[in-house]
Design a protein around this motif. Structure first.
Motif, PDB file in Angstrom:
ATOM      1  N   HIS A 233       0.670  -1.213  -0.040  1.00  0.00           N
ATOM      2  CA  HIS A 233       0.047   0.190  -0.160  1.00  0.00           C
ATOM      3  C   HIS A 233       0.894   1.130   0.060  1.00  0.00           C
ATOM      4  O   HIS A 233       1.869   1.238   0.900  1.00  0.00           O
ATOM      5  CB  HIS A 233      -0.829   0.020   1.135  1.00  0.00           C
ATOM      6  N   VAL A 234       0.488   2.406  -0.828  1.00  0.00           N
ATOM      7  CA  VAL A 234       1.127   3.552  -0.856  1.00  0.00           C
ATOM      8  C   VAL A 234       0.320   4.589  -0.723  1.00  0.00           C
ATOM      9  O   VAL A 234      -0.716   4.684  -1.733  1.00  0.00           O
ATOM     10  CB  VAL A 234       1.927   3.754  -2.433  1.00  0.00           C
ATOM     11  N   PRO A 235       0.174   5.490   0.201  1.00  0.00           N
ATOM     12  CA  PRO A 235      -0.836   6.351   0.619  1.00  0.00           C
ATOM     13  C   PRO A 235      -0.889   7.360  -0.509  1.00  0.00           C
ATOM     14  O   PRO A 235       0.275   7.824  -1.067  1.00  0.00           O
ATOM     15  CB  PRO A 235      -0.456   6.994   1.814  1.00  0.00           C
ATOM     16  N   SER A 236      -2.093   7.973  -0.863  1.00  0.00           N
ATOM     17  CA  SER A 236      -2.114   8.943  -1.879  1.00  0.00           C
ATOM     18  C   SER A 236      -3.498   9.712  -1.914  1.00  0.00           C
ATOM     19  O   SER A 236      -4.375   9.581  -1.055  1.00  0.00           O
ATOM     20  CB  SER A 236      -2.291   8.191  -3.465  1.00  0.00           C
ATOM     21  N   GLY A 237      -3.447  10.917  -2.432  1.00  0.00           N
ATOM     22  CA  GLY A 237      -4.609  11.682  -2.342  1.00  0.00           C
ATOM     23  C   GLY A 237      -5.761  11.281  -2.954  1.00  0.00           C
ATOM     24  O   GLY A 237      -5.602  10.080  -3.517  1.00  0.00           O
ATOM     25  N   ARG A 238      -6.666  12.100  -3.671  1.00  0.00           N
ATOM     26  CA  ARG A 238      -7.764  11.447  -4.424  1.00  0.00           C
ATOM     27  C   ARG A 238      -7.411  11.115  -5.647  1.00  0.00           C
ATOM     28  O   ARG A 238      -7.980  10.232  -6.032  1.00  0.00           O
ATOM     29  CB  ARG A 238      -8.796  12.792  -4.485  1.00  0.00           C
ATOM     30  N   PHE A 239      -6.345  11.773  -6.114  1.00  0.00           N
ATOM     31  CA  PHE A 239      -5.676  10.961  -7.406  1.00  0.00           C
ATOM     32  C   PHE A 239      -4.347  10.627  -6.853  1.00  0.00           C
ATOM     33  O   PHE A 239      -3.691  11.590  -6.814  1.00  0.00           O
ATOM     34  CB  PHE A 239      -5.850  11.747  -8.642  1.00  0.00           C
ATOM     35  N   ASN A 240      -3.911   9.623  -7.483  1.00  0.00           N
ATOM     36  CA  ASN A 240      -2.344   9.263  -7.445  1.00  0.00           C
ATOM     37  C   ASN A 240      -1.657   9.921  -8.478  1.00  0.00           C
ATOM     38  O   ASN A 240      -2.322  10.400  -9.577  1.00  0.00           O
ATOM     39  CB  ASN A 240      -2.256   7.822  -7.184  1.00  0.00           C
TER      40      ASN A 240
END
Length: 355
Positions: A233-240
């Motif tokens: 898993h890599v955290p991202s905002g609304r769009f990666n």
């Protein structure tokens, strides 16, 4: 004295206007004389006339407009061509040669790459069972903008591929009669759906641009390739970052290039010359092939490549587990109230989550 000056001025104006006509008349006379001399010893040989026509010089035409006096464009050589040919013939050879050959192989390579990745990696599944609590990911306007652009893009892509590759791939298989109907349908669909795609594209850019700017979390996503290969898993905002790259390179850059070049070819009444339309066609074909090749990845990830991704754009909602596993930073903003989205198992109009 005044009358004499006016008379002299009028004579000079008439002389200035008569010079180009006299030059053209002289040139036409020379060409006609050369043709008459050639006809004596070689009857039927029109080489002098056609040599003058192929020179690209402007001759007399009663129809107004640019290039109306030019019957055949002057010689030109496109990249990869060993000899000069008339500009129209050089463009045709370049379109039916390098553009279709390399463009076709690029599309085949992109499709095989997607298939190979799916066979090796498979679809990205949720690591936890869905919670049943839904989060609104896309509102109604965003989904309308996306589907209008997506459907029109698919129509343009399919019809454009028929126009570009049809006579090489389909014609030997289905024959002239059926291909004539199919190519005519493709041409009309391409011409009439194109302006609708442009309007949908502009709406999509206006709706989604605010969430596609660079953020600090994108650096980590790039370093880990979004966990696409590692599965972590890599955290991202609304769009990666991958989705942002598709937006800026595909939707904005290539979408605008395709729109501008398409309008140049679709509306010749802008008074552009043939060379401009040929150049626009070359850019349009290259942009279209790259656009379609990139879209394979976007369509794959938005359908069978990522579990729950298609449901997000179809219904507008995703499960909280999906939001946390794929866009954790955005999910945290939604829960804290920083991002405008409804988060509830009983949200108005929200579909039931599928376990």
């Amino acid at each position: 004295m005044t009358k004499l000056c006016k008379l002299l001025g009028a004579v000079l104006v008439l002389a200035a206007l008569a010079v180009p006509g006299a030059v053209q008349a002289q040139q036409a006379g020379d060409s006609a004389k050369a043709q008459a001399e050639r006809s004596v010893d070689q009857p039927g040989n029109n080489a002098p006339v056609w040599r003058d026509v192929k020179s690209g010089g402007k001759n007399y035409s009663s129809l107004p407009g640019r290039e109306m006096g030019v019957l055949i464009q002057p010689p030109l050589r496109f990249p990869g061509q060993s000899a000069f040919a008339t500009a129209g013939e050089a463009w045709r050879n370049f379109r039916n040669g390098p553009l279709t050959t390399y463009g076709g192989w690029l599309l085949i390579a992109a499709a095989l790459g997607i298939i190979g990745f799916y066979l090796l990696r498979g679809a990205l599944k949720l690591k936890q069972a869905p919670s049943g609590r839904l989060v609104e990911r896309f509102n109604g306007l965003e989904r309308i903008a996306h589907w209008c652009a997506a459907i029109s893009f698919v129509i343009l892509a399919a019809s454009g591929l028929i126009i570009l590759f049809g006579k090489f791939v389909l014609l030997p298989v289905i024959g002239y009669t059926l291909f004539a109907w199919l190519s005519a349908l493709a041409k009309n669909l391409h011409n009439f759906v194109g302006p609708f795609f442009i309007l949908s594209l502009l709406l999509m850019i206006l709706v989604f641009v605010k969430d596609n700017f660079w953020q600090a979390g994108d650096a980590e996503w790039i370093a880990k390739a979004g966990g696409l290969f590692s599965g972590k898993h890599v955290p991202s905002g609304r769009f990666n970052f991958g989705e942002k790259s598709w937006f800026w390179i595909g939707v904005v850059l290539l979408g605008v290039v395709m729109s501008v070049t398409g309008l140049i070819m679709l509306f010749p009444n802008f008074d552009q010359v043939r060379e401009t339309m040929q150049q626009a066609n070359v850019i349009h074909v290259i942009g279209a092939v790259v656009f379609i090749a990139l879209s394979f990845g976007h369509i794959y990830l938005g359908t069978i490549g990522v579990e729950g991704a298609y449901q997000a754009m179809r219904t507008g909602y995703v499960d909280e587990v999906w939001a946390k596993e794929h866009h954790e930073l955005w999910y945290n903003d939604v829960k804290s109230g920083k991002a405008p989205a409804r988060s509830s198992g009983a949200a108005a109009g929200a579909p039931q989550a599928q376990h």
